[in-house]
Scaffold this motif. Structure first.
Motif, mmCIF file in Angstrom:
data_model
loop_
_atom_site.group_PDB
_atom_site.id
_atom_site.type_symbol
_atom_site.label_atom_id
_atom_site.label_comp_id
_atom_site.label_asym_id
_atom_site.label_seq_id
_atom_site.Cartn_x
_atom_site.Cartn_y
_atom_site.Cartn_z
ATOM 1 N N SER A 162 0.860 -1.186 0.000
ATOM 2 C CA SER A 162 0.000 0.000 0.000
ATOM 3 C C SER A 162 0.891 1.229 0.000
ATOM 4 O O SER A 162 1.844 1.307 0.784
ATOM 5 C CB SER A 162 -0.871 0.042 1.260
ATOM 6 O OG SER A 162 -1.710 -1.069 1.329
ATOM 7 N N TYR A 163 0.586 2.167 -0.893
ATOM 8 C CA TYR A 163 1.322 3.433 -0.892
ATOM 9 C C TYR A 163 0.902 4.255 0.319
ATOM 10 O O TYR A 163 -0.233 4.173 0.772
ATOM 11 C CB TYR A 163 1.036 4.232 -2.163
ATOM 12 C CG TYR A 163 1.668 3.660 -3.395
ATOM 13 C CD1 TYR A 163 2.991 3.957 -3.716
ATOM 14 C CD2 TYR A 163 0.962 2.823 -4.248
ATOM 15 C CE1 TYR A 163 3.595 3.434 -4.855
ATOM 16 C CE2 TYR A 163 1.557 2.298 -5.385
ATOM 17 C CZ TYR A 163 2.860 2.600 -5.680
ATOM 18 O OH TYR A 163 3.447 2.089 -6.794
ATOM 19 N N ALA A 217 5.554 3.605 1.629
ATOM 20 C CA ALA A 217 4.698 2.431 1.431
ATOM 21 C C ALA A 217 4.757 1.539 2.667
ATOM 22 O O ALA A 217 5.629 1.689 3.522
ATOM 23 C CB ALA A 217 5.147 1.636 0.206
#
Length: 128
Positions: free
Chosen positions: A35-36, A72
């Motif tokens: 996930s950023y 991230a």
């Protein structure tokens, strides 16, 4: 009665085979998801140079005070509880794609048939 015993034996064998086939992908295959976080940065090549370290929330906060920013987070399932060459290579493509330069293993654990780990991906910001 011979037919019913044979039929039951086949059903039992089919269930055992199904359990084996369904379980194989989940017991030995390292899976990951990324996930950023925050601002998006230009990606590095998929084989970029990365640093790997162990830490906790306090050490990540210290790094952020020293000019690093989180880009991230990565979670893994069915992986080792410490860095191995195979784990580093699995993390490298995601971390480089996010523009990361440092991967910190935050926590890892195991239970039952699975093991999990979470990682923070950081990038050093240029000095103003």
């Amino acid at each position: 009665t011979s037919f019913s015993v044979t039929h039951l034996a086949r059903m039992k064998a089919s269930r055992s085979l199904l359990a084996l086939l369904v379980g194989i992908p989940f017991t030995g295959c390292l899976m990951s998801g990324m996930s950023y976080v925050g601002k998006r940065y230009a990606p590095y090549s998929s084989s970029c140079a990365l640093q790997f370290d162990y830490g906790d929330m306090g050490s990540v906060m210290t790094l952020q005070n020293e000019g690093w920013t989180q880009v991230a987070s990565i979670s893994t399932l069915h992986g080792p509880a410490s860095f191995t060459d195979a784990l580093k290579e699995k993390l490298r493509s995601d971390a480089c794609r996010a523009g990361g330069e440092l991967v910190v293993m935050m926590e890892s654990g195991s239970g039952g048939y699975s093991s999990t780990a979470s990682f923070v991906v950081l990038r050093k910001l240029p000095r103003p």
